[in-house]
Design a protein around this motif. Structure first.
Motif, PDB file in Angstrom:
ATOM      1  N   PHE A 177       0.852  -1.176   0.000  1.00 51.77           N
ATOM      2  CA  PHE A 177       0.000   0.000   0.000  1.00 51.77           C
ATOM      3  C   PHE A 177       0.895   1.236   0.000  1.00 51.77           C
ATOM      4  O   PHE A 177       1.866   1.313   0.751  1.00 51.77           O
ATOM      5  N   THR A 178       0.574   2.185  -0.848  1.00 49.64           N
ATOM      6  CA  THR A 178       1.338   3.428  -0.914  1.00 49.64           C
ATOM      7  C   THR A 178       0.545   4.604  -0.345  1.00 49.64           C
ATOM      8  O   THR A 178       1.133   5.575   0.115  1.00 49.64           O
ATOM      9  N   ARG A 179      -0.762   4.519  -0.404  1.00 50.06           N
ATOM     10  CA  ARG A 179      -1.637   5.545   0.172  1.00 50.06           C
ATOM     11  C   ARG A 179      -2.859   4.874   0.761  1.00 50.06           C
ATOM     12  O   ARG A 179      -3.451   3.993   0.138  1.00 50.06           O
ATOM     13  N   ILE A 180      -3.217   5.331   1.950  1.00 49.76           N
ATOM     14  CA  ILE A 180      -4.427   4.841   2.610  1.00 49.76           C
ATOM     15  C   ILE A 180      -5.140   6.054   3.181  1.00 49.76           C
ATOM     16  O   ILE A 180      -4.535   6.863   3.891  1.00 49.76           O
ATOM     17  N   HIS A 181      -6.412   6.177   2.854  1.00 49.22           N
ATOM     18  CA  HIS A 181      -7.215   7.264   3.418  1.00 49.22           C
ATOM     19  C   HIS A 181      -8.373   6.662   4.199  1.00 49.22           C
ATOM     20  O   HIS A 181      -9.089   5.798   3.706  1.00 49.22           O
ATOM     21  N   LEU A 182      -8.532   7.133   5.434  1.00 50.64           N
ATOM     22  CA  LEU A 182      -9.612   6.682   6.310  1.00 50.64           C
ATOM     23  C   LEU A 182     -10.560   7.855   6.547  1.00 50.64           C
ATOM     24  O   LEU A 182     -10.144   8.890   7.069  1.00 50.64           O
ATOM     25  N   HIS A 183     -11.817   7.680   6.126  1.00 48.04           N
ATOM     26  CA  HIS A 183     -12.825   8.729   6.344  1.00 48.04           C
ATOM     27  C   HIS A 183     -13.809   8.224   7.399  1.00 48.04           C
ATOM     28  O   HIS A 183     -14.497   7.223   7.200  1.00 48.04           O
ATOM     29  N   PHE A 184     -13.848   8.929   8.519  1.00 49.01           N
ATOM     30  CA  PHE A 184     -14.702   8.564   9.643  1.00 49.01           C
ATOM     31  C   PHE A 184     -16.033   9.298   9.552  1.00 49.01           C
ATOM     32  O   PHE A 184     -16.057  10.509   9.317  1.00 49.01           O
ATOM     33  N   LYS A 185     -17.112   8.572   9.774  1.00 47.41           N
ATOM     34  CA  LYS A 185     -18.442   9.156   9.903  1.00 47.41           C
ATOM     35  C   LYS A 185     -18.910   8.805  11.311  1.00 47.41           C
ATOM     36  O   LYS A 185     -19.221   7.646  11.598  1.00 47.41           O
ATOM     37  N   ILE A 186     -18.906   9.809  12.177  1.00 42.75           N
ATOM     38  CA  ILE A 186     -19.214   9.598  13.587  1.00 42.75           C
ATOM     39  C   ILE A 186     -20.550  10.256  13.897  1.00 42.75           C
ATOM     40  O   ILE A 186     -20.755  11.427  13.567  1.00 42.75           O
ATOM     41  N   SER A 187     -21.435   9.512  14.547  1.00 46.47           N
ATOM     42  CA  SER A 187     -22.709  10.097  14.944  1.00 46.47           C
ATOM     43  C   SER A 187     -22.896   9.968  16.450  1.00 46.47           C
ATOM     44  O   SER A 187     -22.340   9.067  17.085  1.00 46.47           O
ATOM     45  N   GLY A 188     -23.658  10.899  16.983  1.00 43.98           N
ATOM     46  CA  GLY A 188     -23.941  10.890  18.407  1.00 43.98           C
ATOM     47  C   GLY A 188     -24.749  12.122  18.785  1.00 43.98           C
ATOM     48  O   GLY A 188     -25.178  12.884  17.923  1.00 43.98           O
ATOM     49  N   LYS A 189     -24.909  12.285  20.061  1.00 45.03           N
ATOM     50  CA  LYS A 189     -25.660  13.434  20.569  1.00 45.03           C
ATOM     51  C   LYS A 189     -24.684  14.498  21.034  1.00 45.03           C
ATOM     52  O   LYS A 189     -23.898  14.267  21.951  1.00 45.03           O
ATOM     53  N   ALA A 190     -24.737  15.645  20.373  1.00 44.00           N
ATOM     54  CA  ALA A 190     -23.902  16.808  20.721  1.00 44.00           C
ATOM     55  C   ALA A 190     -22.416  16.455  20.800  1.00 44.00           C
ATOM     56  O   ALA A 190     -21.717  16.868  21.729  1.00 44.00           O
ATOM     57  N   LEU A 191     -21.950  15.672  19.828  1.00 43.99           N
ATOM     58  CA  LEU A 191     -20.527  15.321  19.798  1.00 43.99           C
ATOM     59  C   LEU A 191     -19.716  16.539  19.370  1.00 43.99           C
ATOM     60  O   LEU A 191     -19.928  17.072  18.279  1.00 43.99           O
ATOM     61  N   PRO A 192     -18.783  16.985  20.181  1.00 44.21           N
ATOM     62  CA  PRO A 192     -17.957  18.120  19.763  1.00 44.21           C
ATOM     63  C   PRO A 192     -16.926  17.680  18.720  1.00 44.21           C
ATOM     64  O   PRO A 192     -16.198  16.706  18.925  1.00 44.21           O
ATOM     65  N   ALA A 193     -16.848  18.403  17.616  1.00 44.04           N
ATOM     66  CA  ALA A 193     -15.896  18.071  16.551  1.00 44.04           C
ATOM     67  C   ALA A 193     -14.459  17.991  17.062  1.00 44.04           C
ATOM     68  O   ALA A 193     -13.722  17.086  16.663  1.00 44.04           O
ATOM     69  N   PRO A 194     -14.036  18.890  17.969  1.00 42.55           N
ATOM     70  CA  PRO A 194     -12.657  18.771  18.469  1.00 42.55           C
ATOM     71  C   PRO A 194     -12.389  17.448  19.196  1.00 42.55           C
ATOM     72  O   PRO A 194     -11.282  16.914  19.119  1.00 42.55           O
ATOM     73  N   ALA A 195     -13.387  16.899  19.863  1.00 40.94           N
ATOM     74  CA  ALA A 195     -13.212  15.623  20.557  1.00 40.94           C
ATOM     75  C   ALA A 195     -13.050  14.485  19.545  1.00 40.94           C
ATOM     76  O   ALA A 195     -12.237  13.571  19.743  1.00 40.94           O
ATOM     77  N   VAL A 196     -13.823  14.551  18.474  1.00 39.28           N
ATOM     78  CA  VAL A 196     -13.715  13.536  17.422  1.00 39.28           C
ATOM     79  C   VAL A 196     -12.347  13.640  16.753  1.00 39.28           C
ATOM     80  O   VAL A 196     -11.658  12.645  16.562  1.00 39.28           O
ATOM     81  N   GLU A 197     -11.953  14.852  16.434  1.00 39.13           N
ATOM     82  CA  GLU A 197     -10.646  15.072  15.797  1.00 39.13           C
ATOM     83  C   GLU A 197      -9.517  14.576  16.695  1.00 39.13           C
ATOM     84  O   GLU A 197      -8.570  13.926  16.225  1.00 39.13           O
ATOM     85  N   ARG A 198      -9.620  14.835  17.971  1.00 36.30           N
ATOM     86  CA  ARG A 198      -8.595  14.386  18.932  1.00 36.30           C
ATOM     87  C   ARG A 198      -8.553  12.863  19.013  1.00 36.30           C
ATOM     88  O   ARG A 198      -7.482  12.256  19.029  1.00 36.30           O
ATOM     89  N   ALA A 199      -9.722  12.219  19.047  1.00 33.54           N
ATOM     90  CA  ALA A 199      -9.778  10.757  19.123  1.00 33.54           C
ATOM     91  C   ALA A 199      -9.137  10.126  17.892  1.00 33.54           C
ATOM     92  O   ALA A 199      -8.373   9.156  17.998  1.00 33.54           O
ATOM     93  N   ILE A 200      -9.417  10.685  16.715  1.00 31.09           N
ATOM     94  CA  ILE A 200      -8.831  10.165  15.482  1.00 31.09           C
ATOM     95  C   ILE A 200      -7.316  10.360  15.499  1.00 31.09           C
ATOM     96  O   ILE A 200      -6.553   9.452  15.156  1.00 31.09           O
ATOM     97  N   ALA A 201      -6.874  11.536  15.924  1.00 32.83           N
ATOM     98  CA  ALA A 201      -5.434  11.811  15.983  1.00 32.83           C
ATOM     99  C   ALA A 201      -4.734  10.876  16.960  1.00 32.83           C
ATOM    100  O   ALA A 201      -3.646  10.362  16.675  1.00 32.83           O
ATOM    101  N   MET A 202      -5.347  10.641  18.121  1.00 31.25           N
ATOM    102  CA  MET A 202      -4.732   9.741  19.109  1.00 31.25           C
ATOM    103  C   MET A 202      -4.607   8.330  18.551  1.00 31.25           C
ATOM    104  O   MET A 202      -3.585   7.667  18.741  1.00 31.25           O
ATOM    105  N   SER A 203      -5.636   7.864  17.857  1.00 32.43           N
ATOM    106  CA  SER A 203      -5.574   6.543  17.243  1.00 32.43           C
ATOM    107  C   SER A 203      -4.473   6.509  16.191  1.00 32.43           C
ATOM    108  O   SER A 203      -3.638   5.600  16.180  1.00 32.43           O
ATOM    109  N   HIS A 204      -4.472   7.507  15.331  1.00 35.04           N
ATOM    110  CA  HIS A 204      -3.537   7.576  14.204  1.00 35.04           C
ATOM    111  C   HIS A 204      -2.082   7.707  14.664  1.00 35.04           C
ATOM    112  O   HIS A 204      -1.176   7.137  14.055  1.00 35.04           O
ATOM    113  N   GLU A 205      -1.852   8.436  15.738  1.00 37.22           N
ATOM    114  CA  GLU A 205      -0.483   8.729  16.169  1.00 37.22           C
ATOM    115  C   GLU A 205       0.043   7.822  17.275  1.00 37.22           C
ATOM    116  O   GLU A 205       1.250   7.685  17.427  1.00 37.22           O
TER     117      GLU A 205
END
Length: 140
Positions: free
Chosen positions: A88-116
């Motif tokens: 694999f030379t390129r991999i793109h992961l697009h997350f679709k997250i649903s919930g009640k009043a989920l703050p975008a910064p929390a989702v972004e942080r969770a993805i970054a923590m997983s990724h890093e």
């Protein structure tokens, strides 16, 4: 961790894997490679594992942050090298997250923590591939 992979036998390119946790997974090749297209390809299974690994992390991180996450889908798209080994030379992961009043910064942080830090699969694949992420947050 361990697993055992068994070939389906002459006339096939199917393989059956028994995992150390007691589950079975089937894999098969494309018809042009001698397979019968009866199951996912082994390289697809790598992407499935990477997507599952990071989705697990993201949901767990959001839950531990006491966020009301109710859905998580990860669409994975990948490109491979043209010549062997066709890593694999390129991999793109697009997350679709649903919930009640989920703050975008929390989702972004969770993805970054997983990724890093946490997702062993995407971090390992990142040694040969450019791994990128994107996301969208939807109200449930």
């Amino acid at each position: 961790m361990n697993c055992t992979i068994q070939w389906g036998g002459p006339g096939s390119m199917s393989f059956h894997a028994a995992t150390g946790s007691g589950h079975w997974v089937n894999m098969d090749g494309a018809p042009e490679g001698g397979g019968r297209n009866l199951a996912p390809r082994p390289m697809e299974m790598l992407l499935v594992g990477a997507g599952g690994c990071t989705a697990y992390d993201v949901v767990l991180i959001l839950q531990r942050g006491r966020h009301a996450v109710q859905g998580c889908t990860v669409d994975v798209k990948a490109e491979r090298a043209e010549v062997d080994p066709k890593v694999f030379t390129r991999i793109h992961l697009h997350f679709k997250i649903s919930g009640k009043a989920l703050p975008a910064p929390a989702v972004e942080r969770a993805i970054a923590m997983s990724h890093e830090k946490y997702c062993s699969a995407t971090i390992m694949l990142g040694k040969t591939a450019e791994v990128t992420t994107s996301y969208e947050v939807m109200e449930a």
